[in-house]
Design an enzyme around this catalytic site. Structure first.
Site, PDB file in Angstrom:
ATOM      1  N   SER A 189       1.977  -7.024   6.154  1.00  0.00           N
ATOM      2  CA  SER A 189       2.105  -6.479   7.778  1.00  0.00           C
ATOM      3  C   SER A 189       2.451  -5.015   7.536  1.00  0.00           C
ATOM      4  CB  SER A 189       3.205  -7.248   9.239  1.00  0.00           C
ATOM      5  OG  SER A 189       2.246  -6.710  10.400  1.00  0.00           O
ATOM      6  N   TYR A 205      -3.277   0.496  14.466  1.00  0.00           N
ATOM      7  CA  TYR A 205      -2.296   0.244  13.737  1.00  0.00           C
ATOM      8  C   TYR A 205      -1.917  -0.578  14.511  1.00  0.00           C
ATOM      9  CZ  TYR A 205      -1.238   0.105   9.003  1.00  0.00           C
ATOM     10  OH  TYR A 205      -0.460  -0.346   8.308  1.00  0.00           O
ATOM     11  N   LYS A 209      -0.578  -5.075  13.331  1.00  0.00           N
ATOM     12  CA  LYS A 209       0.276  -5.026  12.579  1.00  0.00           C
ATOM     13  C   LYS A 209       0.942  -6.045  13.165  1.00  0.00           C
ATOM     14  CE  LYS A 209      -1.568  -3.562   8.319  1.00  0.00           C
ATOM     15  NZ  LYS A 209      -1.844  -4.271   7.818  1.00  0.00           N
TER      16      LYS A 209
HETATM   17  P1  NDP Z   1      -4.889   1.410   0.361  1.00  0.00           P
HETATM   18  O1  NDP Z   1      -5.855   2.293   1.614  1.00  0.00           O
HETATM   19  O2  NDP Z   1      -4.394   1.961  -1.088  1.00  0.00           O
HETATM   20  O3  NDP Z   1      -5.929   0.312  -0.098  1.00  0.00           O
HETATM   21  C1  NDP Z   1      -6.928  -1.109   0.706  1.00  0.00           C
HETATM   22  C2  NDP Z   1      -7.129  -1.769   0.381  1.00  0.00           C
HETATM   23  O4  NDP Z   1      -8.311  -2.025   1.361  1.00  0.00           O
HETATM   24  C3  NDP Z   1      -8.206  -1.241  -0.577  1.00  0.00           C
HETATM   25  O5  NDP Z   1      -8.006  -2.719  -1.599  1.00  0.00           O
HETATM   26  C4  NDP Z   1      -9.545  -1.532  -0.722  1.00  0.00           C
HETATM   27  O6  NDP Z   1     -10.775  -1.979  -0.921  1.00  0.00           O
HETATM   28  C5  NDP Z   1      -9.337  -2.449   0.764  1.00  0.00           C
HETATM   29  N1  NDP Z   1     -10.501  -2.303   2.162  1.00  0.00           N
HETATM   30  C6  NDP Z   1      -9.973  -1.405   2.959  1.00  0.00           C
HETATM   31  N2  NDP Z   1     -11.431  -1.985   3.858  1.00  0.00           N
HETATM   32  C7  NDP Z   1     -11.934  -3.028   3.273  1.00  0.00           C
HETATM   33  C8  NDP Z   1     -12.796  -3.568   4.325  1.00  0.00           C
HETATM   34  N3  NDP Z   1     -13.919  -3.588   4.793  1.00  0.00           N
HETATM   35  N4  NDP Z   1     -13.248  -4.665   3.756  1.00  0.00           N
HETATM   36  C9  NDP Z   1     -12.707  -5.388   2.541  1.00  0.00           C
HETATM   37  N5  NDP Z   1     -11.600  -5.349   1.591  1.00  0.00           N
HETATM   38  C10 NDP Z   1     -10.824  -3.684   2.510  1.00  0.00           C
HETATM   39  O7  NDP Z   1      -3.610   0.643   1.138  1.00  0.00           O
HETATM   40  P2  NDP Z   1      -2.061   0.238   0.797  1.00  0.00           P
HETATM   41  O8  NDP Z   1      -2.098  -0.461  -0.356  1.00  0.00           O
HETATM   42  O9  NDP Z   1      -1.486   1.027   0.842  1.00  0.00           O
HETATM   43  O10 NDP Z   1      -2.553  -0.880   1.942  1.00  0.00           O
HETATM   44  C11 NDP Z   1      -2.067  -1.992   1.663  1.00  0.00           C
HETATM   45  C12 NDP Z   1      -1.488  -2.902   3.055  1.00  0.00           C
HETATM   46  O11 NDP Z   1      -0.605  -2.558   2.891  1.00  0.00           O
HETATM   47  C13 NDP Z   1      -2.258  -2.363   4.178  1.00  0.00           C
HETATM   48  O12 NDP Z   1      -2.469  -3.577   4.677  1.00  0.00           O
HETATM   49  C14 NDP Z   1      -1.098  -1.455   4.749  1.00  0.00           C
HETATM   50  O13 NDP Z   1      -1.940  -1.880   6.095  1.00  0.00           O
HETATM   51  C15 NDP Z   1      -0.214  -2.129   4.544  1.00  0.00           C
HETATM   52  N6  NDP Z   1       1.097  -1.047   4.522  1.00  0.00           N
HETATM   53  C16 NDP Z   1       0.572   0.424   2.922  1.00  0.00           C
HETATM   54  C17 NDP Z   1       1.967   1.262   4.094  1.00  0.00           C
HETATM   55  C18 NDP Z   1       1.554   2.479   3.212  1.00  0.00           C
HETATM   56  O14 NDP Z   1       2.682   3.220   3.015  1.00  0.00           O
HETATM   57  N7  NDP Z   1       0.724   2.401   2.108  1.00  0.00           N
HETATM   58  C19 NDP Z   1       3.462   0.540   4.585  1.00  0.00           C
HETATM   59  C20 NDP Z   1       3.323  -0.282   5.416  1.00  0.00           C
HETATM   60  C21 NDP Z   1       2.122  -1.628   4.800  1.00  0.00           C
HETATM   61  P3  NDP Z   1     -11.542  -0.626  -1.128  1.00  0.00           P
HETATM   62  O15 NDP Z   1     -11.317  -0.449  -2.644  1.00  0.00           O
HETATM   63  O16 NDP Z   1     -12.818  -1.415  -1.316  1.00  0.00           O
HETATM   64  O17 NDP Z   1     -12.058   0.302  -0.249  1.00  0.00           O
END
Ligand code: NDP
Length: 284
Positions: A189, A205, A209
């Protein structure tokens, strides 16, 4: 018989999900990684995203656009374009059409004397919001809610059905699975889903979450009776991922301001947290 736990990890092509997949596979789990497209899963690499530390481990990557909910759930055969990683040499990396979950009485991988069972689901895929609510197109609202929340519910439901079978088998065999860890769902989340965080530009967003966090809390009450656990993690800012790149710049600045004083995390720290929740004190 070898018993190999399988983890399903969404959002595993990049960022936090990649770190989680890497950690779980280093710990000996077989992993099914989900990315949005064939192109994005083609970037998944052995020694980066995935590791082989025991001879029974196999991995799979599947292309499923989870923002297209409920359409992706209506794939009646449950088969998607993917890549099977049957070992760490290039001849064992095989593109094809593969299952996300096994059919009744079938295995994900037909390997003699080895049983693969779904033990962990990590819902990590997510997208952020690019503009204020009033300027966010309807399709984008749907994409955020579908990916960040609704698909997590559908994947949890699918996983729970398989996890219940594992628990039944485990109980009937008097805990004979070596290193058995009770099955678990971990939802990634965000601190933005907490009631006190009200930052302009993060409306949809944050709502997605908050829904995920509360869903997880209530789900725990439903599934604990079957020996299945559910937990969510709500990180603050995680450095070095693509998540905040596309945020509205004003919202991003306000977010960074409001998180001053709170610790930032790395993807590896989140992966460690996932492993701690899943494994408890057990090692596989
Ligand atoms: P990234 O943007 O680096 O990675 C996102 C991932 O989600 C990629 O693997 C992407 O795959 C996948 N994804 C996006 N769209 C789709 C889709 N339509 N179907 C399937 N997969 C999809 O994000 P983060 O690693 O930073 O974030 C991961 C999680 O952590 C998220 O849920 C985010 O909300 C949460 N989060 C992140 C924070 C941060 O500061 N970074 C803070 C708090 C929570 P593809 O390569 O195929 O697009």
């Amino acid at each position: 018989m070898n018993h190999i736990p399988v983890a399903v990890v969404t959002g595993a092509t990049r960022g936090i999900g990649k770190a989680i997949a890497s950690r779980l596979s280093k710990e000996g789990m077989s992993c099914i990684l989900i990315g949005s497209t064939k192109q994005s899963i083609a970037q998944i690499k052995v020694q980066e995203h995935l590791h082989f530390v025991n001879p029974y481990q196999k991995h799979r990557a599947l292309a499923i656009d989870l923002s297209q909910w409920p359409q992706w759930t209506l794939n009646s055969k449950g088969i998607y374009s993917g890549i099977d990683f049957q070992g760490d040499t290039s001849d064992k990396i095989i593109p094809g059409q593969y299952r996300l979950f096994p059919k009744v009485n079938q295995q994900l991988w037909e390997t003699p004397r080895t049983q693969y069972y779904i033990s962990l689901l990590v819902n990590c895929a997510g997208i952020s919001q690019h503009s204020l609510s009033v300027r966010t197109p309807t399709e984008q609202i749907a994409r955020i809610m579908n990916l960040n929340f609704a698909s997590c519910v559908s994947l949890s439901n699918l996983s729970i059905k398989h996890m219940m079978k594992t628990v039944r088998q485990d109980l009937s065999s008097k805990h004979c699975i070596p290193g058995y860890v009770p099955p678990c769902i971990i939802n990634i989340s965000s601190i933005l889903g907490e009631p006190k965080m009200t930052i302009p530009g993060t409306t949809i967003y944050s709502a997605s979450k908050a829904a995920l966090t509360q869903y997880t809390r209530a789900l725990t009450q439903e599934i604990t009776t079957w020996g299945i656990r559910a937990e969510s993690i709500s990180p603050g800012l995680v450095t070095g991922t693509d998540m905040t790149n596309e945020m509205d710049p004003i919202a991003k600045a306000q977010l960074v301001d409001s998180l001053i004083g709170l610790p930032t995390h790395t993807p590896n720290e989140i992966a460690t947290e996932v492993w701690k929740i899943y494994s408890g004190n057990n090692s596989l």
